[in-house]
Each structure stands twice: as C-alpha cells, then as structure tokens.
Design an enzyme around this catalytic site. Structure first.
Site, PDB file in Angstrom:
ATOM      1  N   HIS A  26      50.354  38.411  14.819  1.00 45.03           N
ATOM      2  CA  HIS A  26      51.260  37.658  13.953  1.00 45.03           C
ATOM      3  C   HIS A  26      52.443  37.095  14.747  1.00 45.03           C
ATOM      4  CE1 HIS A  26      49.663  39.249   9.952  1.00 45.03           C
ATOM      5  NE2 HIS A  26      48.991  39.926  10.866  1.00 45.03           N
ATOM      6  N   ASP A 129      56.114  35.613   7.142  1.00 46.57           N
ATOM      7  CA  ASP A 129      54.735  35.993   6.856  1.00 46.57           C
ATOM      8  C   ASP A 129      54.642  36.455   5.403  1.00 46.57           C
ATOM      9  OD1 ASP A 129      52.198  37.472   6.822  1.00 46.57           O
ATOM     10  OD2 ASP A 129      52.297  37.360   8.994  1.00 46.57           O
TER      11      ASP A 129
END
Length: 485
Positions: A26, A129
């Site tokens: 990520h 995110d």
C-alpha cells in the site's frame, strides 16, 4: 535536487495529505502518486506508521525519508508495541489496533495540518486508503477537508466486494461446509449481474468475501469499507485499457468520480526531473542479483517471488523448491526469512547442491528492475496487484499462485481475461509447477502468452505517455484538487 522557495500561504500550491495503509504493498504505490503530484507543484505530507518509518530507515539508511520543504513525512502510532512484529503479513491485530487507537492521534495531527504555518499551506485534500475507516471519520468530524480514496487493489476485487450482500441473499455465502476449500465448492461459476464478472468462479472471489461466518470481523469490516466508498472520488492504480469493462461496472455501483492513474510506478519513473528521490522498501534489498542476471541468456530465467506478506507451510516451500529444481531452468527466487509459518525458511541441502550455479536465492530484491531485465522469461507470483502491474508493464508472462485478498481475482484476470498467465492450485505440487513452467517456456501456449504480455507492455507505454489515458486522468485529478482551493 532543485532548490525550493518558500511556498507558505500560496493558493496555487495545493497541499495533499497522503495516508496509506501501513503495509508495503500500500505504501509503495501511494508514494509514487505523491511524487507525481509533487512534480506538478503540489505540497505533500506523507504519513507512515512510526514502525514502518523506522523499518524503511533501517533498510535504506537514516536519510531514506528526508524529503524537502514541500514534501515532508510525518508518522502516527499504529497502536501496537514497537517490538511486536507486523510481518510476514499485516494481521487482524494491526487492523483492530488502527481501528481502536488511531482516531484521536490522527485527529490531533490533522487539526495541526489545517492550521496555516510558515512551512506548509492549509490542507487541500486528504488521499487515504479506504481500508482506514477512521480517517474518514476524522475528516468528517474535525476538519473541513475533502477526502479522496486511493486503493492499490484491483478494481475487479473492489467490485467483487460490493457483491457480498447479493451472495448472502442468494445463499451462496456463507459456506456451510468446513471443507469448502477442498470439496470442489469453489469451482462453481458465479451468476452475477456485472458483465465484467462473467465466468468468475467462487475461488476467484477475494479471500475476505469467501467466508463461513457472515459476522466475522473481516467480513463485516470490508462491508463497512464498501459503504464508505459510495459517491466518493476513487483513484485506482491501473489504466483504462486493462480494466475498462470492470471500471464501467464500478461507475454504476459507486457513482463517484473514478480516476485511473497507473501503472503508477511507470508514471513516476517517467518523470523527466526527479525533484525528490525517495524509496519505500521496508525490507532490505539484496543487490547481488544484477551480475548473475547479466550472465544468463535472454528470456531464459524464471523469477519467483511471493511479495512481502505471503506466508506458506514448510511443505509448500519444499514443493516450490523441487518444482523449480526439476524444471532444469535457471531461476532467481526470493525467499524471505519469515515466509514459512512459524519456522525458518531452511531449504534442503540436496536441493541447494543440485541447483548450485543455476539458481540464485535472495531474501529480497528490487522487483521492478528484475522484471525489466532481458533475461527474465516468466514470473512465478502470488498475484499481488503491484506485482501484476510490474509484470504487464515489462511484457512478462506469469504463473499464478494466488495467496489472499485480491490475489484470487488477479489470478483469474491474468489467466482468463488478460491472457498472460497459467494457474497453480493453492495446494501446490512440484510436478504441476514443473508442468506449468514447461507450458510457458516450451509449448505453443507459452508463445501466445508472451505475445499477449508484449501487447500489454505496449498498451502500458501508450497509457503512460504524455497524452495517454493515465496522464489525462492525472491531469483531471489535478484540476479537481485545484478547484477545491
């Protein structure tokens, strides 16, 4: 680095706060996005967990995350003791800790960010995110600041998660039989409305969807994630040609603007002037690979790597080892020390003796550079989205061993939609590994996979060119952020 001027209080310099989920897969694409925005004149504040910040500095040196006056790094606590391991994979303990403890910490940081200071302009937008639910709550409750979602997952996985309620209503989920992984249940075809999911099997759904308990924390958490995504701007690390069908279906489900800006590593690498050179590897790279790869014939080497979070049993590791050995092909294999569940990743002496000179085993390496090397013929992968994008952008076919999360969907896409891969069962066997390697490297099917992979490489280059679809979407997103000012 080009000297930067004081940019405080400059309305033409939007300030973007980037907050990735604290995991390697990520952090890396979010950092590429941040560098792109910075190259366009944006100010950047990039959040890492304090644990990962320290890990990156340990692996790349104390100056690895020294930014600039307009690109700074801040940290937040993930709520776990620093001594507690976060690898080989981010566990539910990490997710629950973030859910429970980070709200107040992040609230304080964001409130400070919104105050005009001599260093940075007020925050224009938060890019976060979607799996970090508490960030959305803070933005709603304490700061007057828009939120844009950035997900490093494949859009196909995102769409599959949105179908969880439909699968519950039809009685497909939850699975009743505890042996559903082995009794053939997963081979059943899905019959769902989105056109892009036609042909999908139950085994191709993200692992969080394939549940035996609809009240499990993971299943309920991901349903909450999906609910937060409706009517919000979403950035995907992909390009239109790769995912056009699923993107069309997603637009009907989520209704907010969708930006396809990817592959981000290609766009970032295309920058003509690297204003800031920052890397994000949490694991220390072994750099002994290049001389060995240079000594191999073009299009001859098997590259095997299962990412930063995959774990396996000792038996699976041994099957992979002998599958590679029995192929009689040169191979570069990344074997992390923590890849085996609860044990050290020790390979048999007879295996190591048998592949001496033909196989190179490393603990970690710069994957983008490896896949770009002309000696690489095929990539044996866990099907992480970053890995798949790096493979397609370099024209490398794949042998798919999907592990968890969106890996299952990506394995299906690679083999049945994109036409660049062959698949392995989760219960991997050495003879099947050897067979798949032979298919890709020696048989007619492998030639077709390579042709298709090279076609995708060409499309990646087109999408990331100055007037390509991904650059156009990047500019569209930039216009959106500037309009907020």
């Amino acid at each position: 680095m080009e000297k930067e001027t004081n940019v405080s209080n400059n309305p033409n310099k939007p300030h973007v706060v980037c907050i990735p989920y604290p995991s390697q897969g990520h952090i890396t694409p979010m950092l590429h996005l941040a560098k792109l925005l910075h190259s366009k004149g944006f100010q950047i504040t990039f959040f890492n967990s304090d644990h990962n910040h320290s890990c990156i500095q340990n692996s790349r040196g104390p100056t690895a995350l020294v930014g600039s006056p307009t690109f700074r790094f801040l940290t937040f606590s993930d709520g776990l003791p620093h001594s507690q391991t976060r690898l080989p994979r981010p566990t539910m303990s990490l997710m629950r800790s973030l859910e429970c403890n980070s709200y107040d910490i992040f609230k304080g940081l964001l409130v400070k960010l919104t105050e005009t200071s001599s260093e940075m302009a007020p925050v224009s937008v938060i890019v976060t995110d979607p799996i970090l639910l508490f960030h959305l709550d803070v933005a709603r409750d304490f700061v007057d600041c828009p939120v844009v979602l950035f997900t490093p997952s494949t859009p196909s996985s995102f769409l599959a998660h949105s179908q969880a309620d439909t699968l519950l209503d039809r009685g497909v989920l939850p699975f009743k039989d505890p042996e559903f992984m082995t009794n053939g249940s997963l081979d059943a075809r899905l019959d769902l409305e989105p056109a892009s999911m036609k042909g999908m099997r139950l085994r191709d759904l993200p692992s969080q969807v394939r549940t035996r308990d609809k009240n499990s924390h993971v299943f309920k958490y991901m349903k909450q994630v999906m609910l937060r995504c409706y009517n919000r701007p979403i950035i995907f690390n992909t390009f239109k040609a790769l995912d056009h069908e699923v993107l069309e279906d997603l637009s009907k489900v989520f209704h907010g603007p969708i930006y396809t800006i990817g592959p981000l590593h290609c766009l970032s690498n295309n920058l003509t002037q690297q204003q800031i050179d920052i890397k994000s590897n949490i694991l220390k790279e072994d750099l002994d690979y290049l001389e060995w790869l240079d000594s191999q014939n073009p299009n001859s080497v098997i590259y095997a790597s299962f990412g930063s979070t995959t774990i396996m049993t000792k038996e699976q590791l041994i099957e992979f080892a002998w599958g590679l050995a029995n192929s009689k092909r040169p191979f570069l294999w990344v074997v992390r020390p923590d890849i085996v569940i609860g044990q050290s990743a020790i390979l048999p002496v007879e295996f190591e003796n048998g592949v001496k000179g033909r196989g190179l085993i490393l603990s970690w390496c710069p994957q983008e550079k490896v896949l770009n090397h002309p000696s690489i013929a095929v990539f044996l992968t866990h099907c992480g989205f970053n890995s798949m994008l790096e493979s397609t952008s370099n024209g490398v076919p794949v042998i798919c061993w999907p592990y968890q999360g969106d890996n299952q969907s990506l394995g299906w896409l690679s083999c049945y939609k994109w036409g660049i891969g062959v698949e392995l069962d989760i219960f991997v066997k050495r003879d099947i590994i050897e067979k798949r390697i032979k298919e890709v490297l020696d048989e007619e099917k492998g030639k077709k996979l390579k042709i298709k992979a090279m076609e995708w490489k060409k499309l990646v280059k087109e999408a990331t060119s100055i007037n390509g679809s991904s650059n156009l979407d990047l500019n569209r997103f930039i216009d959106y952020v500037r309009s907020l000012n």
